[in-house]
Design a protein around this motif. Structure first.
Motif, mmCIF file in Angstrom:
data_model
loop_
_atom_site.group_PDB
_atom_site.id
_atom_site.type_symbol
_atom_site.label_atom_id
_atom_site.label_comp_id
_atom_site.label_asym_id
_atom_site.label_seq_id
_atom_site.Cartn_x
_atom_site.Cartn_y
_atom_site.Cartn_z
ATOM 1 N N MET A 101 59.224 -10.083 34.361
ATOM 2 C CA MET A 101 60.032 -8.862 34.296
ATOM 3 C C MET A 101 60.630 -8.730 33.181
ATOM 4 N N SER A 102 60.725 -7.214 32.639
ATOM 5 C CA SER A 102 61.676 -7.087 31.407
ATOM 6 C C SER A 102 62.338 -5.966 31.742
ATOM 7 N N ILE A 103 63.533 -5.926 31.182
ATOM 8 C CA ILE A 103 64.568 -4.650 31.484
ATOM 9 C C ILE A 103 65.064 -4.131 30.143
ATOM 10 N N ALA A 104 65.235 -2.907 30.024
ATOM 11 C CA ALA A 104 66.049 -2.598 29.033
ATOM 12 C C ALA A 104 67.351 -1.900 29.318
ATOM 13 N N VAL A 105 68.389 -2.067 28.710
ATOM 14 C CA VAL A 105 69.695 -1.550 28.988
ATOM 15 C C VAL A 105 70.051 -0.608 27.921
ATOM 16 N N GLY A 141 78.290 -0.411 25.768
ATOM 17 C CA GLY A 141 79.671 -0.447 26.137
ATOM 18 C C GLY A 141 79.776 -1.539 27.027
ATOM 19 N N ALA A 142 81.137 -1.313 27.719
ATOM 20 C CA ALA A 142 81.614 -2.574 28.376
ATOM 21 C C ALA A 142 80.437 -2.768 29.635
ATOM 22 N N PHE A 143 79.750 -1.697 30.218
ATOM 23 C CA PHE A 143 79.113 -2.113 31.447
ATOM 24 C C PHE A 143 77.828 -2.518 31.166
ATOM 25 N N GLY A 144 77.197 -1.615 29.979
ATOM 26 C CA GLY A 144 75.807 -2.079 29.795
ATOM 27 C C GLY A 144 75.781 -3.341 29.387
ATOM 28 N N THR A 145 76.589 -3.899 28.552
ATOM 29 C CA THR A 145 76.806 -5.240 28.125
ATOM 30 C C THR A 145 76.682 -6.349 29.055
ATOM 31 N N ALA A 146 77.731 -6.086 30.060
ATOM 32 C CA ALA A 146 77.934 -6.911 31.165
ATOM 33 C C ALA A 146 76.788 -7.092 31.873
ATOM 34 N N LEU A 147 76.098 -6.159 32.238
ATOM 35 C CA LEU A 147 74.874 -6.023 33.110
ATOM 36 C C LEU A 147 73.709 -6.801 32.523
ATOM 37 N N ALA A 148 73.386 -6.405 31.085
ATOM 38 C CA ALA A 148 72.594 -7.052 30.078
ATOM 39 C C ALA A 148 72.796 -8.710 30.259
ATOM 40 N N ILE A 149 73.878 -9.129 30.227
ATOM 41 C CA ILE A 149 74.216 -10.504 30.248
ATOM 42 C C ILE A 149 73.937 -11.231 31.485
ATOM 43 N N THR A 150 74.169 -10.533 32.452
ATOM 44 C CA THR A 150 73.909 -11.162 33.914
ATOM 45 C C THR A 150 72.345 -10.985 34.270
ATOM 46 N N LEU A 151 71.726 -9.898 33.879
ATOM 47 C CA LEU A 151 70.452 -9.950 34.109
ATOM 48 C C LEU A 151 69.498 -10.848 33.222
ATOM 49 N N ALA A 152 70.112 -11.135 31.890
ATOM 50 C CA ALA A 152 69.251 -12.164 31.149
ATOM 51 C C ALA A 152 69.269 -13.209 31.735
ATOM 52 N N VAL A 169 65.927 -9.260 28.540
ATOM 53 C CA VAL A 169 66.608 -8.265 28.627
ATOM 54 C C VAL A 169 66.974 -7.730 27.071
ATOM 55 N N VAL A 170 66.422 -6.274 26.840
ATOM 56 C CA VAL A 170 66.901 -6.030 25.703
ATOM 57 C C VAL A 170 68.000 -4.749 25.862
ATOM 58 N N LEU A 187 62.842 -3.501 43.790
ATOM 59 C CA LEU A 187 63.781 -3.209 42.985
ATOM 60 C C LEU A 187 65.136 -4.124 43.130
ATOM 61 N N GLN A 188 65.534 -3.939 44.536
ATOM 62 C CA GLN A 188 66.637 -4.630 44.891
ATOM 63 C C GLN A 188 66.489 -6.340 44.529
ATOM 64 N N ALA A 189 65.802 -6.843 44.817
ATOM 65 C CA ALA A 189 65.100 -8.227 44.706
ATOM 66 C C ALA A 189 65.114 -8.502 43.343
ATOM 67 N N GLN A 190 64.479 -7.624 42.409
ATOM 68 C CA GLN A 190 64.151 -7.732 40.750
ATOM 69 C C GLN A 190 65.505 -7.571 40.266
ATOM 70 N N LEU A 191 66.500 -7.158 40.604
ATOM 71 C CA LEU A 191 67.967 -6.813 39.946
ATOM 72 C C LEU A 191 69.176 -7.715 40.427
ATOM 73 N N SER A 192 68.699 -8.434 41.709
ATOM 74 C CA SER A 192 69.829 -9.416 42.019
ATOM 75 C C SER A 192 69.751 -10.822 41.328
ATOM 76 N N THR A 193 70.967 -11.269 40.987
ATOM 77 C CA THR A 193 71.259 -12.574 40.284
ATOM 78 C C THR A 193 72.093 -13.601 41.108
ATOM 79 N N PRO A 194 71.940 -14.542 40.694
ATOM 80 C CA PRO A 194 72.970 -15.495 41.587
ATOM 81 C C PRO A 194 74.282 -15.055 41.668
#
Ligand SMILES: NC(=O)C1=CN([C@@H]2O[C@H](COP(=O)(O)OP(=O)(O)OC[C@H]3O[C@@H](n4cnc5c(N)ncnc54)[C@H](O)[C@@H]3O)[C@@H](O)[C@H]2O)C=CC1
Ligand SMILES: O=C(CO)COP(=O)(O)O
Length: 318
Positions: free
Chosen positions: A1-5, A9-20, A25-26, A156-163
């Motif tokens: 799976m690959s994701i683009a954010v 800003g603060a939120f995009g960066t935070a989500l990118a960090i956790t989803l990576a 993630v790009v 999608l719910q499963a794809q975006l959930s992290t620990p």
């Protein structure tokens, strides 16, 4: 799976960090120098200086990064999203586009799902919302969010959930959108109450009446009550009205103290208050706290007059 954010800003960066943690993630930033700096330094010094980028996170300012990516997160201020999507619709249409913004578009009165669908009719539109400060997500602290889509989105719910990022799903897009948008308005009011030294009891009363107001508008527009009672409504209202991490709360604090606030800071509740007042008028819903916030933001009302106006409203049943 690959994701683009899209939006660094603060939120995009935070989500990118956790989803990576769970895939490639790009992160796209509109400013080339900022993107290059982040890619090299492996952190976003402007917004989240303490959070280190994991290996599977790359940064670019080339919007072609979305080509070949199925899931795209939109993490920019709500009032910018329509224009951004219009500029990049040809690239983005047909993908799964998940708005991470909280607000109502002032130009149209629409929430994020309608804004996405207007620009990209073949996209699968979704909203990710709920109580979560960017800094907490980036630090890997436990967070729970709501993913709202028109059709069931279990995959999608499963794809975006992290620990550490626990995602709940709903098909009540109106409730999820309006919960996230309107809580920012009430958070400004809560900040005003504290800034003007009206006390914690007054804030609790305002949050309660503000929650009732959120529910009145959302239910009138078709939301389900349980959505407002959930993460995207009650949950985010509590977080944002009680934490100085919230920019909406801090903006209200400054208003209440009569101090200036940095105009470059993203304060979604300011424009959304105006948009919500217009929606209330169109649908015959009384929104006294929202109207008060809109007037305070526009400097049409003083804090003391606002407090007096709310306290002198007719006495009624709860
Ligand atoms: N910061 C937080 O803790 C949370 C923020 N959100 C929501 O996320 C959204 C974004 O907020 P933040 O990232 O915190 O704001 P921010 O102010 O930190 O960043 C906004 C980003 O959007 C970019 N941007 C602005 N206009 C743009 C345009 N026309 N095209 C492309 N990019 C553009 C800016 O360059 C910046 O990188 C807001 O709707 C906010 O309510 C939601 C939950 C938590
Ligand atoms: O939405 C948020 C937390 O859930 C962030 O709130 P602020 O935009 O007020 O900082």
């Amino acid at each position: 799976m690959s994701i683009a954010v899209l939006g660094a800003g603060a939120f995009g960066t935070a989500l990118a960090i956790t989803l990576a943690q769970i895939g490639e993630v790009v992160l796209w930033a509109r400013d080339t120098a900022h993107a290059e700096d982040m890619q090299q330094s492996r952190c976003n010094a402007r917004r989240l200086p303490d959070a280190h980028f994991p290996q599977r996170l790359s940064v670019t300012s080339d919007i072609a990064c979305v080509d070949g990516v199925d899931i795209v997160l939109l993490a920019m201020p709500m009032q910018q999203m329509g224009g951004f999507l219009a500029s990049h619709a040809a690239r983005l249409d047909g993908k799964t586009l998940i708005s991470c913004s909280k607000g109502i578009d002032l130009a149209t009165g629409n929430g994020p799902i309608e804004v996405i669908e207007a620009a990209c009719p073949k996209a699968t539109a979704a909203v990710l919302t709920g109580p979560s400060f960017a800094a907490d997500i980036a630090r890997g602290l436990p967070t729970a969010l709501t993913l709202a889509t028109r059709e069931d989105a279990s995959a999608l719910q499963a794809q975006l959930s992290t620990p550490t990022l626990r995602i709940y799903r709903t098909t009540d897009t109106i409730g999820a959108e309006l919960g996230g948008a309107l809580k920012n308005v009430i958070a400004i009011a809560a900040g005003v109450v504290i800034g003007a030294q009206l006390g914690d009891s007054a804030r609790a009363a305002l949050m309660t009446r503000g929650f009732a107001e959120m529910g009145r508008l959302a239910l009138k527009l078709g939301a389900r009550p349980e959505t407002l009672d959930g993460l995207s409504g009650f949950g985010d209202l509590v977080l944002t009205c009680t934490s100085a991490q919230s920019r909406n709360f801090r903006f209200g604090l400054a208003l209440g103290k009569g101090e200036d606030f940095d105009p470059a800071t993203t304060v979604e509740g300011a424009a959304t208050a105006r948009a919500a007042v217009q929606l209330g008028q169109r649908h015959g819903v009384d929104l006294p706290i929202t109207a008060m916030v809109a007037a305070l933001v526009a400097k049409d009302l003083s804090v003391s007059d606002a407090a007096a106006a709310l306290l002198s409203r007719p006495l009624k049943e709860e």
